[in-house]
Design a protein around this motif. Structure first.
Motif, short mmCIF file in Angstrom:
data_model
loop_
_atom_site.label_atom_id
_atom_site.label_comp_id
_atom_site.label_asym_id
_atom_site.label_seq_id
_atom_site.Cartn_x
_atom_site.Cartn_y
_atom_site.Cartn_z
N THR A 242 0.51 11.21 -3.65
CA THR A 242 1.43 10.59 -2.70
C THR A 242 1.59 9.12 -3.07
O THR A 242 0.60 8.39 -3.15
CB THR A 242 0.92 10.70 -1.26
N GLU A 243 2.82 8.72 -3.32
CA GLU A 243 3.10 7.33 -3.70
C GLU A 243 4.22 6.77 -2.83
O GLU A 243 5.22 7.47 -2.60
CB GLU A 243 3.50 7.26 -5.18
N VAL B 171 0.48 4.84 -2.19
CA VAL B 171 -0.76 5.39 -1.68
C VAL B 171 -0.93 5.06 -0.20
O VAL B 171 -0.62 3.95 0.25
CB VAL B 171 -1.96 4.85 -2.50
N GLY B 172 -1.40 6.04 0.59
CA GLY B 172 -1.65 5.82 2.01
C GLY B 172 -2.86 4.94 2.23
O GLY B 172 -3.81 4.95 1.44
N HIS B 173 -2.84 4.16 3.31
CA HIS B 173 -3.91 3.19 3.55
C HIS B 173 -5.26 3.86 3.80
O HIS B 173 -6.31 3.24 3.68
CB HIS B 173 -3.55 2.31 4.76
N ASN B 174 -5.25 5.16 4.17
CA ASN B 174 -6.49 5.87 4.46
C ASN B 174 -6.98 6.72 3.29
O ASN B 174 -7.91 7.52 3.44
CB ASN B 174 -6.32 6.74 5.70
N ASN B 175 -6.39 6.56 2.12
CA ASN B 175 -6.82 7.33 0.95
C ASN B 175 -8.21 6.85 0.53
O ASN B 175 -8.40 5.65 0.26
CB ASN B 175 -5.83 7.15 -0.20
#
Length: 343
Positions: free
Chosen positions: A266-267, A269-273
């Motif tokens: 997912t780009e 990137v999600g803050h919770n990755n």
């Protein structure tokens, strides 16, 4: 009135002067359209070509709307932002830029390989935190690079360029690619092996597979479990080729030692990755192809590919070449200084 209409995405007013260097000669115009599928489909109804820019995705609905559509052209290597199956079904060639920024991506891959092996990010953090004396003892844990095994998953143009860069460092090199002849690999000093063997033997695995349906989640949990606990994983290909949850698990549980990633599932990137909180992971923002010449080169290439097909010729690069053999397009022949027209 323009002879050819090319639809692309955008708010309007984008500078397309580099594309138009070749397109102006055939009387083409580029029309920008904002919005989603409905807006694009409406604009494509009378279009001759689509200039795909990654977002939004060019779906089957949009392609099917083009009653006189002759080509879909991408300014990238990856083609996952276009429904290639739909284009193929309708006999429409899809072009891309497979050789425009190979050197840049290879440089970036090599940077991640070397930086990850020498724990460059962690070393930088130690200096900044005043932990100078901890830096050298940390590296005492790891062998020198020479003699280590570098494994390539897919051995296309970028992987071959990385192999040229890696050879002087003294790597033993392996590659898994069922579509490439062994003789090609041998030219680069690379040993062909199966995927399982590559994962088991490699000290560094470098992923270069394209974002196709066949390569989706090519590397799964079982593959990361096969790797050495001291090994590293580098990806400058496509995030979709890796089961990211499995990679995260491998890093969290110590199946592998670290990773260098330019691409993610997912780009942005999600803050919770969880990858964001790992000091054994080096992340870059899908920038491997970026350089001073990148944008200029790809835009000129898109213009050239569109011009060729709209002029009734084969493109230089086609991701669904089966449509060319069935089309009325004429095979394109590059001009040769040694043998020009009439010689």
């Amino acid at each position: 009135m323009s002879r050819f209409k090319i639809v692309t995405t955008g708010p309007g007013g984008t500078d397309h002067s580099l594309e138009m260097e070749t397109l102006s000669a055939i009387g083409a115009e580029i029309v920008e359209v904002s919005g989603g599928d409905d807006e694009l489909a409406k604009a494509v109804a009378d279009a001759d070509a689509i200039y795909a820019k990654g977002r939004p995705r060019i779906t089957a609905k949009v392609i099917e709307a083009g009653r006189k559509l002759k080509v879909v052209s991408l300014g990238s290597v990856g083609v996952d932002s276009v429904d290639v199956d739909a284009a193929t079904r309708l006999g429409i060639p899809v072009t891309n830029c497979p050789d425009t920024f190979i050197e840049e991506v290879a440089d970036h891959a090599m940077t991640l390989i070397l930086g990850s092996w020498r724990r460059l990010v962690v070393q930088d953090q130690m200096v900044r935190k005043g932990e100078w004396t901890k830096a050298r003892p940390m590296l005492y844990q790891f062998p020198r690079l020479r003699g280590m095994t570098l494994g390539f998953v897919a051995f296309g143009h970028v992987a071959r360029a990385v192999a040229r860069r890696a050879a002087p460092f003294g790597f033993n090199m392996l590659a898994y690619d069922p579509y490439i002849e062994e003789l090609v690999m041998a030219e680069y000093g690379v040993e062909p092996v199966g995927l399982d063997e590559l994962m088991q033997r490699s000290d560094i695995v470098s992923m270069h597979a394209p974002g196709t349906k066949d390569a989706h989640h090519l590397l799964k949990e079982k593959h990361f479990r096969q790797m050495k606990k001291t090994s590293l994983f580098v990806n400058t290909g496509r995030g979709s080729t890796v089961d990211e949850a499995a990679l995260i698990k491998a890093l969290q549980e110590g199946w592998i030692a670290g990773a260098g990633l330019d691409v993610l599932e997912t780009e942005p990137v999600g803050h919770n990755n969880p990858l964001l909180g790992m000091d054994n992971v080096t992340l870059t923002a899908h920038v491997a192809s970026a350089s001073d010449r990148f944008d200029k080169a790809r835009r000129r290439r898109v213009g050239a590919e569109l011009s060729l097909v709209l002029s009734g010729k084969w493109p230089r690069a086609c991701v669904n070449p089966s449509v060319l053999e069935k089309s009325s397009l004429v095979r394109w022949q590059p001009f040769s200084m040694e043998r020009g027209p009439g010689n």
